[in-house]
Design a protein around this motif. Sequence first.
Motif, short mmCIF file in Angstrom:
data_model
loop_
_atom_site.label_atom_id
_atom_site.label_comp_id
_atom_site.label_asym_id
_atom_site.label_seq_id
_atom_site.Cartn_x
_atom_site.Cartn_y
_atom_site.Cartn_z
N GLN A 101 65.87 34.17 112.76
CA GLN A 101 65.11 34.36 112.20
C GLN A 101 65.65 35.64 111.46
O GLN A 101 64.72 35.85 110.57
N LEU A 102 65.95 36.60 111.78
CA LEU A 102 67.02 38.10 110.93
C LEU A 102 67.67 37.06 109.49
O LEU A 102 68.56 37.26 109.34
N GLN A 103 66.59 36.46 109.16
CA GLN A 103 68.31 35.84 107.79
C GLN A 103 67.15 35.64 106.74
O GLN A 103 65.61 35.22 107.21
N PRO A 104 67.31 35.73 105.39
CA PRO A 104 66.67 35.16 104.65
C PRO A 104 65.60 33.95 104.84
O PRO A 104 65.99 32.55 105.14
N HIS A 105 64.47 33.94 104.42
CA HIS A 105 62.85 33.46 104.58
C HIS A 105 62.16 32.57 103.10
O HIS A 105 61.80 33.81 102.65
N ILE A 106 61.97 31.90 103.32
CA ILE A 106 61.07 31.27 102.27
C ILE A 106 60.19 30.53 102.19
O ILE A 106 59.56 29.60 102.95
N THR A 120 60.78 28.01 104.90
CA THR A 120 62.08 27.62 105.60
C THR A 120 63.29 28.22 105.03
O THR A 120 62.79 29.99 104.57
N ARG A 121 64.10 28.36 106.15
CA ARG A 121 64.98 29.40 105.43
C ARG A 121 66.15 29.21 104.30
O ARG A 121 65.93 27.89 103.99
N GLY A 122 66.44 30.07 103.47
CA GLY A 122 66.45 29.80 101.74
C GLY A 122 67.68 29.09 102.07
O GLY A 122 68.13 28.67 100.91
N PRO A 126 66.93 22.82 99.06
CA PRO A 126 65.96 22.04 98.69
C PRO A 126 65.65 21.21 99.97
O PRO A 126 64.59 20.23 99.60
N THR A 127 67.15 20.98 101.27
CA THR A 127 67.05 20.16 102.16
C THR A 127 65.37 19.56 102.74
O THR A 127 64.84 18.68 103.01
N ARG A 128 64.42 20.92 102.97
CA ARG A 128 63.49 20.65 103.67
C ARG A 128 62.39 20.33 102.75
O ARG A 128 61.84 19.58 103.71
N ASN A 145 63.01 38.01 106.67
CA ASN A 145 62.25 37.80 107.60
C ASN A 145 61.45 36.56 107.84
O ASN A 145 60.82 36.26 106.94
N ARG A 146 61.75 35.70 109.31
CA ARG A 146 60.62 34.76 109.61
C ARG A 146 59.48 35.46 109.84
O ARG A 146 58.92 34.73 109.50
N TYR A 147 59.04 36.59 110.16
CA TYR A 147 57.91 37.28 110.21
C TYR A 147 57.49 37.24 109.45
O TYR A 147 55.77 37.05 108.99
#
Length: 264
Positions: A101-106, A120-122, A126-128, A145-147
Motif C-alpha cells: 500500500q505504501l508505494q506509488p499508485h496510479i 494500479t501500482r506504479g 502498462p501491464t495492468r 499510497n493506495r489510499y
Amino acid sequence: MQYEGVLTKMQTEYGDPIQYYLVFEDSFLNVNQLLGKDISIDFLGYQCLNCGKKKKIFRQGFCYDCFYSSAAVGDWIMKPELSTAHLEIEDRDLEYEKRVQLQPHIVYLALSSEVKVGVTRGTQMPTRWIDQGANEAIAILEVPNRYLAGITEVALKNHYADKTNWRKMLTNDVPPADLIAERATLENLIPEEAKEYFHLDKNDLYRMQYPVLEYPTKVKSLSLDKTPSFQGKLMGIKGQYLIFEDGTVFNIRSSEGYVVRIQV
C-alpha cells in the motif's frame, strides 16, 4: 507439443503486438506462436497458489481457507479506499500491507469497452492495462499510497465506469474516445487530498496492439469446471483471454490455480 502445469495469469511484454507467455514450473510457452493453430486444453485438477495444496479453487487462484486468511487478498485489494497501512492499522498482516500500500499508485483512464477509471501500482504500468484488454490508457495522477488512489477512484466513479464489459472488449466493440481531452476535464473532480498530484502536461498516452487474427461477433465463456476438455483454433489473445474461432473465450486470470494440460 505438450505443456502441463498450474495456470497463472499470462505474463506480457509491451510491443507491437503485445507478446503473451504462459509460465509453468518447468517450462514456458509464447502463446503468440499458437495463433491460427488448433490447441487442446484439459483440466487435471487444482492447486492453491498460496498454500500449494490440491484444494478446490475458491477465488483468485486461492482455496477457500487462504482466500479468507491471506493478506494478498484483503478487501483493500479490490477497494483501495479501504487501505489503512498509512494509518498503521492492520487488516491481516501490517508488514505486507505496508509493502504493497505504501508505494506509488496510479489512477488512470482506460479505453477497454468504454472509458473507465482504475487504480494500479506504479510498477504495473502498462501491464495492468494490457491485462484489462484496454486499447488505450493514460495516467491521471500518481500518488504515494493506495489510499489516496482509492479515494480518487471513488470520486471519479460517479462519472466513469470502473469495470470492463468483457464481451464488448473481446468483440472489440469499443467506441473511440480522446483520453487526453478527458483527463483535462478532471481537476475539479479530484479530492483535495490528492489534487497536488494531478498532472496535465505529460504526453503519456499508451496504445495497445493485441495479437488477434479475427475478432468474434459473439463470445461464450469456457469454464473448465463445466467443460474439462476443450479443443479449438486460437484466433487471438486480448486482456487475459484466449479467443477461439468458434467464439469461445477462455479467461486465464479467472482460471488461476487450475492444473491443465495444453497440447498443440
